[in-house]
Every structure is written in C-alpha cells, then in structure tokens.
Design a protein around this motif. Sequence first.
Motif, short mmCIF file in Angstrom:
data_model
loop_
_atom_site.label_atom_id
_atom_site.label_comp_id
_atom_site.label_asym_id
_atom_site.label_seq_id
_atom_site.Cartn_x
_atom_site.Cartn_y
_atom_site.Cartn_z
N LEU A 172 0.83 -1.21 0.00
CA LEU A 172 0.00 0.00 0.00
C LEU A 172 0.86 1.26 0.00
CD1 LEU A 172 -2.80 -1.00 2.53
CD2 LEU A 172 -3.08 -0.50 0.10
N LEU A 173 1.90 1.28 0.84
CA LEU A 173 2.77 2.46 0.89
C LEU A 173 3.55 2.62 -0.41
CD1 LEU A 173 4.04 2.11 4.55
CD2 LEU A 173 2.56 3.90 3.66
N GLY A 174 3.97 1.50 -1.00
CA GLY A 174 4.66 1.56 -2.29
C GLY A 174 3.75 2.11 -3.37
N GLY A 175 2.50 1.68 -3.37
CA GLY A 175 1.54 2.22 -4.32
C GLY A 175 1.33 3.71 -4.12
N GLY A 176 1.28 4.14 -2.85
CA GLY A 176 1.17 5.56 -2.55
C GLY A 176 2.37 6.35 -3.04
N THR A 177 3.57 5.75 -2.91
CA THR A 177 4.78 6.40 -3.37
C THR A 177 4.76 6.58 -4.89
OG1 THR A 177 6.02 5.39 -1.55
CG2 THR A 177 7.31 6.27 -3.36
N ILE A 178 4.38 5.52 -5.61
CA ILE A 178 4.29 5.60 -7.07
C ILE A 178 3.26 6.65 -7.48
CG2 ILE A 178 3.62 4.32 -9.14
CD1 ILE A 178 4.78 1.80 -7.67
N TYR A 179 2.11 6.65 -6.79
CA TYR A 179 1.07 7.65 -7.07
C TYR A 179 1.59 9.06 -6.81
CZ TYR A 179 -3.39 10.12 -6.73
OH TYR A 179 -4.41 10.99 -6.89
N GLY A 180 2.32 9.23 -5.70
CA GLY A 180 2.89 10.53 -5.37
C GLY A 180 3.88 11.00 -6.43
N LEU A 181 4.69 10.08 -6.94
CA LEU A 181 5.63 10.43 -8.00
C LEU A 181 4.88 10.81 -9.28
CD1 LEU A 181 8.34 7.65 -7.54
CD2 LEU A 181 8.74 10.12 -7.42
N TYR A 182 3.82 10.07 -9.58
CA TYR A 182 3.07 10.29 -10.82
C TYR A 182 2.42 11.67 -10.84
CZ TYR A 182 -0.31 9.56 -14.56
OH TYR A 182 -1.05 9.70 -15.70
#
Length: 50
Positions: A14-24
């Motif tokens: 979940l945190l990794g997905g949030g990180t990718i979303y934040g980068l995007y």
Amino acid sequence: MSFPKWGLISMVVLLGGGTIYGLYIHDYFQEMMCVVGIGFFVYAYEHFNK
C-alpha cells in the motif's frame, strides 16, 4: 510483539503504491511520507522480531 508477515507485506504494498502515485502526480510530500512509512515499518519489523 511481532507483525504478521501478510500484514507487513500488505502495508509495504500500500505504501509503495502511494509512493508511485505521489511520483506520478508530483506530490512530493505524500511520496516522502510513504518512504518514511516503509522505513519505519521495516525498522519496527526487524527490531521487534529479535
């Protein structure tokens, strides 16, 4: 005290997905919070399982 492995894995995902979303979307605050969250959970997992 120990975290169940599936709980830790799901949290990291979940945190990794949030990180990718934040980068995007270039939300650097959210990205940093996710990175700190992952680091904290990994540290806590290593610390409490000794």
